[in-house]
Design an enzyme around this catalytic site. Sequence first.
Site, PDB file in Angstrom:
ATOM      1  N   ASP A 155      30.017  12.243 -33.698  1.00 47.09           N
ATOM      2  CA  ASP A 155      30.381  10.864 -33.710  1.00 47.09           C
ATOM      3  C   ASP A 155      31.746  10.723 -34.399  1.00 47.09           C
ATOM      4  O   ASP A 155      31.450  10.616 -35.718  1.00 47.09           O
ATOM      5  CB  ASP A 155      29.434   9.997 -33.887  1.00 47.09           C
ATOM      6  CG  ASP A 155      28.138   9.878 -33.327  1.00 47.09           C
ATOM      7  OD1 ASP A 155      27.775  10.743 -32.508  1.00 47.09           O
ATOM      8  OD2 ASP A 155      27.566   8.710 -33.196  1.00 47.09           O
ATOM      9  N   LYS A 218      31.865   4.728 -28.131  1.00 46.24           N
ATOM     10  CA  LYS A 218      31.038   4.071 -28.972  1.00 46.24           C
ATOM     11  C   LYS A 218      31.494   2.855 -29.654  1.00 46.24           C
ATOM     12  O   LYS A 218      32.816   2.968 -30.084  1.00 46.24           O
ATOM     13  CB  LYS A 218      30.463   5.011 -30.071  1.00 46.24           C
ATOM     14  CG  LYS A 218      29.586   4.489 -31.226  1.00 46.24           C
ATOM     15  CD  LYS A 218      29.178   5.498 -32.146  1.00 46.24           C
ATOM     16  CE  LYS A 218      28.284   5.034 -33.182  1.00 46.24           C
ATOM     17  NZ  LYS A 218      27.923   6.289 -34.306  1.00 46.24           N
ATOM     18  N   LYS A 254      27.593   4.067 -26.129  1.00 48.62           N
ATOM     19  CA  LYS A 254      26.788   3.775 -27.352  1.00 48.62           C
ATOM     20  C   LYS A 254      27.243   2.852 -28.112  1.00 48.62           C
ATOM     21  O   LYS A 254      28.357   2.901 -28.708  1.00 48.62           O
ATOM     22  CB  LYS A 254      26.786   5.048 -27.974  1.00 48.62           C
ATOM     23  CG  LYS A 254      25.812   5.025 -29.308  1.00 48.62           C
ATOM     24  CD  LYS A 254      25.881   6.149 -30.247  1.00 48.62           C
ATOM     25  CE  LYS A 254      25.186   5.966 -31.634  1.00 48.62           C
ATOM     26  NZ  LYS A 254      25.210   7.444 -32.290  1.00 48.62           N
TER      27      LYS A 254
END
Length: 318
Positions: A155, A218, A254
């Site tokens: 991430d 995300k 996400k």
Amino acid sequence: MNTHPRNAGTGLKPEWFEDIAVNRTASERRAASLATRRTVKKEYQAAWLVKAITCIDLTTLAGDDTEGRVKRLCAKARRPIRDDILEALGLADEGITTGAICVYPTMVPHAVKALQGSNIPVASVATGFPAGLTPLPQKLAEIRYAVDQGAREIDIVITREHVLTQNWKALFDEISAMREACGDAHMKAILATGDLNTLRNVYRASMVAMQAGADFIKTSTGKEDVNATIPVSLTMVRALRDFGALSGQIVGFKPAGGMKTAKDAMLWLILMKEELGLPWLQPDLFRLGASSMLADIERQLEHYVTGRYAASNRHPLA
């Protein structure tokens, strides 16, 4: 968990996003309607909540993380629902787990060891999380370190300055370099949307990240003043849908930060089903970045099977 081809990127194509306008009022109206126009009750709600669990990136990103905390979190990821509740739901043999564990790079070895024998991937934040303001060579080194330690998902955080100054080439080049450093690990690009000021910036940043090869986009680090919201998520999933139509490639989504309840989980599942369809209700294309949400989901499932609400201490997170 990831069964779709990697996003190969497209090269920087400003014509795909520079002239796009986002109507904030319409976005907020659409977001507000999701909670009122759709309801899921009884056994259907229970099924949706179990589905949400399989999409959770169970996360600990605290300055006082320890090997013991990570091991407890991994044990919860392996068995996120108490055995008696699973039995009552008829799911005792279904192998229900969370979608992943998400930790800091130095915690990756502990998580990998604790998850041996399972198919639960370890995700690691990297690139100077959460601010993302360390120099690029150090960011890339941190990615490589986490991958070498066994992380299967990374991430990353973008440099928000590139978005705020509309420097799309710098943003594209940065994310492309991070994607290369990830190697075989899937890359989730955190846009830190609470810092981007406008939904138009959110759309543009989403598109650049996907053009640069992000496998997921995300919303947030969870450390901003404003984290995942439905209007922001709506903007991102529509950018994701547009990118798919233009490129023919599939990218996941996400939301993360600020989601704490089973009701939150249901709301984002409804968003994904209505905007993108059933394929985006699977953990290879949808993750919920959360920790405390799992305890509330388990509590709601116990209410479904017993008709009573348990004290929260009956559902410790880890």
